[in-house]
Motif scaffolding. Structure first.
Motif, PDB file in Angstrom:
ATOM      1  N   ARG A   1       0.900  -1.197  -0.079  1.00  0.00           N
ATOM      2  CA  ARG A   1       0.125  -0.041   0.094  1.00  0.00           C
ATOM      3  C   ARG A   1       0.822   1.181   0.192  1.00  0.00           C
ATOM      4  NH1 ARG A   1      -3.611  -1.566   3.516  1.00  0.00           N
ATOM      5  NH2 ARG A   1      -5.452  -1.731   2.125  1.00  0.00           N
TER       6      ARG A   1
ATOM      7  N   LYS B   1      -2.168  -1.048  -6.388  1.00  0.00           N
ATOM      8  CA  LYS B   1      -3.692  -1.453  -6.026  1.00  0.00           C
ATOM      9  C   LYS B   1      -3.852  -2.855  -4.888  1.00  0.00           C
ATOM     10  CE  LYS B   1      -5.296   0.303 -10.382  1.00  0.00           C
ATOM     11  NZ  LYS B   1      -5.729  -0.188 -11.618  1.00  0.00           N
TER      12      LYS B   1
ATOM     13  N   ASP C   1      -6.975  -4.495  -2.308  1.00  0.00           N
ATOM     14  CA  ASP C   1      -8.414  -4.389  -1.814  1.00  0.00           C
ATOM     15  C   ASP C   1      -8.024  -4.867  -0.429  1.00  0.00           C
ATOM     16  OD1 ASP C   1     -11.275  -4.554  -1.420  1.00  0.00           O
ATOM     17  OD2 ASP C   1     -11.359  -6.341  -2.673  1.00  0.00           O
TER      18      ASP C   1
ATOM     19  N   LEU D   1      -3.859  -6.708  -5.495  1.00  0.00           N
ATOM     20  CA  LEU D   1      -4.700  -7.314  -6.668  1.00  0.00           C
ATOM     21  C   LEU D   1      -3.458  -7.759  -7.849  1.00  0.00           C
ATOM     22  CD1 LEU D   1      -7.412  -4.662  -6.762  1.00  0.00           C
ATOM     23  CD2 LEU D   1      -7.568  -6.698  -6.052  1.00  0.00           C
TER      24      LEU D   1
ATOM     25  N   SER E   1       0.857  -7.448 -10.363  1.00  0.00           N
ATOM     26  CA  SER E   1       0.132  -6.778  -9.777  1.00  0.00           C
ATOM     27  C   SER E   1      -0.462  -5.814 -10.895  1.00  0.00           C
ATOM     28  CB  SER E   1       1.198  -5.526  -9.183  1.00  0.00           C
ATOM     29  OG  SER E   1       0.416  -4.371  -8.704  1.00  0.00           O
TER      30      SER E   1
ATOM     31  N   SER F   1      -1.142  -2.754 -10.845  1.00  0.00           N
ATOM     32  CA  SER F   1      -0.393  -1.477 -10.822  1.00  0.00           C
ATOM     33  C   SER F   1       1.045  -1.341 -11.673  1.00  0.00           C
ATOM     34  CB  SER F   1      -0.395  -1.205  -9.224  1.00  0.00           C
ATOM     35  OG  SER F   1      -1.420  -1.285  -8.498  1.00  0.00           O
TER      36      SER F   1
END
Length: 500
Positions: free
Chosen positions: A269, A274, A276, A280, A287, A289
């Motif tokens: 984070r 990303k 949840d 993710l 990832s 991201s």
């Protein structure tokens, strides 16, 4: 000499020319398996692994055996420390990664080192969840331990030395394992669980009730439908009782917090990935991201699912090793069926799929058999002639048959009773080596088939321990150990039968 002793300093400074290969953050059951799978495929790629815990990676599933005193801590190791040197792996044990610089592709560690990467794999697992109970405002009092790691296990054992009463807060899988471990050491144990029955995620009410009765025969009391309201301590701030929301006060020299786990995603984070519930990822474990970052194990989330069991994590490690080394560019993780196993003294449990169906769904056929006096409960849920869920508690001789039917979504036998009782209607359990096809999976944690066990035996591995070392069968949850030993014994018998 190994890379870990010769050029770890160069890696730490990130000087120009330092090889930036694969960096794995997390050396638990997922991370350590990935490292070994990568080395099995490619011995040249630069490989660094960070482990926040100082000791060799170990099998977390077997911690309850350590608590019970039936297994020593040295017996649950997954990777011998000498393996890292022998396989040219830069292992940073006891070193935590504190920051990821995605722009520069470097990780910053707690020892001040900076390590570059081409691919970063995050395998940070989960952390224990401790609810905000009065008495914990200034940290956990003496004698109170959140059960998750080998260090936690040692703290519990220290607290249990000379203790008489233990309280386990949480009646999920981890709590049950902790309770039976402490009971095995002679403590009077009480399990406090907020839900109406034990292991409510995996079991229905009937199975939970039978499990509670079985635990009672082992000296473990179960208190349901309430939670710990406060921890009472003495003048030295050491726990001496647990006060329940129901008003009951339980004496406690040891309190084990087993209230669940949460994916450890703080590092991800902070790096802007990303997240949840978990990090993710797509079907290549990449990832969503950053194409240079992957995630596996309990910290990752594929679709809507965070997998909290060892078998999916090891499956992810295999897929990712194939992808990162080029061994199989088409490898994909598309989800896994979760099978929960608990195998302890007088407690043998297998649960899979959708276990909470009742008789009110016209599309689902539900069969049950219960003998609470013997600690036996069996249930299968069937939809369109396919097994969609099952519970076996106390007597699990058909576990292999049910697991194969569930895994393969195969048609069920016409005689439904054979799903509960092997041999009925001429149908024998697939656990029987004679009836089991070579393609049948014996060890679901490591995806080892009967054929692989046979091939290993034919190459000279003549004991279950030797086969386990070569194939990894039975080294996960241990639930298939009896099946492995049965197959090896059967192969020995066949070898001794004279021809003609």
């Amino acid at each position: 000499m190994s890379r870990s002793s010769t050029d770890s300093g160069a890696r730490a400074t990130g000087r120009r020319g330092t090889p930036a290969g694969i960096v794995v953050v997390g050396n638990g059951m997922a991370g350590s398996r990935l490292v070994s799978e990568i080395r099995a495929r490619d011995r040249r790629v630069a490989l660094t692994v960070f482990g926040a815990e100082p000791q060799q990676p170990y099998n977390r599933v077997l911690l309850s055996n350590v608590l019970a005193g039936v297994t020593g801590p040295e017996q649950i190791g997954l990777v011998d420390p000498a393996w890292y040197d022998a396989n040219d792996v830069d292992a940073r044990l006891g070193v935590e990664v504190v920051r990821v610089d995605r722009d520069a592709r470097r990780v910053h560690a707690s020892d001040g080192s900076v390590t570059p990467y081409d691919t970063l794999v995050i395998a940070t697992g989960s952390t224990s969840f401790v609810p905000p109970i009065p008495g914990t405002e200034d940290g956990l009092p003496g004698g109170v331990v959140a059960f998750r790691t080998l260090a936690d296990c040692r703290r519990i054992l220290d607290a249990a030395d000379g203790a008489r009463h233990a309280v386990v807060v949480g009646g999920g899988l981890l709590g049950i394992e902790a309770a039976r471990g402490l009971a095995g050491r002679g403590l009077a144990v009480t399990v406090v669980h907020l839900a109406g029955h034990l292991m409510e995620r995996q079991l229905d009410q009937g199975a939970g009730s039978v499990l509670a009765r079985t635990l009672g025969r082992l000296g473990i009391r179960t208190v349901l439908g309430t939670s710990a309201g406060a921890l009472a301590t003495d003048g030295d701030r050491r726990v001496n009782a647990v006060e329940l929301e129901s008003g009951e006060r339980l004496p406690a020299d040891v309190v084990v917090m087993a209230c669940g786990v949460r994916p450890e995603v703080g590092l991800a984070r902070e790096a802007g990935l990303k997240v949840d519930r978990g990090i993710l990822v797509d079907e290549t474990l990449r990832s969503l991201s950053d194409p240079h970052v992957r995630a596996i194990g309990e910290c990752s989330q594929y679709g809507d699912t965070v997998y909290g069991l060892v078998a999916p994590a090891w499956e992810q490690a295999t897929v990712l090793a194939d992808l990162l080394t080029g061994a199989d560019a088409g490898a994909r993780f598309t989800g896994a069926r979760q099978i929960t196993r608990l195998k302890a003294a007088s407690v043998d449990l297998v649960a899979m799929g959708e276990t909470h169906f009742g008789d009110d769904d016209p599309e689902v056929e539900v069969m049950r058999f219960a003998d609470a006096s013997r600690g036996t409960y069996k249930k299968v849920a069937i939809r369109r002639d396919r097994l969609v869920g099952a519970i076996l508690l106390g007597e699990t001789s058909t576990a292999g048959t049910l697991t194969q039917l569930y895994d393969r979504s195969a048609p069920l036998p016409s005689d439904r009773l054979s799903l509960f009782f092997p041999g009925m209607g001429g149908v024998q359990a697939a656990d029987s080596p004679v009836r089991m096809p070579d393609a049948a999976t014996v060890c679901h944690c490591n995806n080892v088939s009967k054929g692989q066990i046979r091939a290993c035996w034919e190459k000279g591995a003549r004991t279950a321990d030797e086969v386990a070392r070569e194939t990894r069968a039975s080294t996960g949850c241990g639930g298939c150990r009896d099946a492995l030993e049965g197959i090896v014994a059967w192969l020995d018998e066949q070898d001794s039968v004279p021809v003609g």
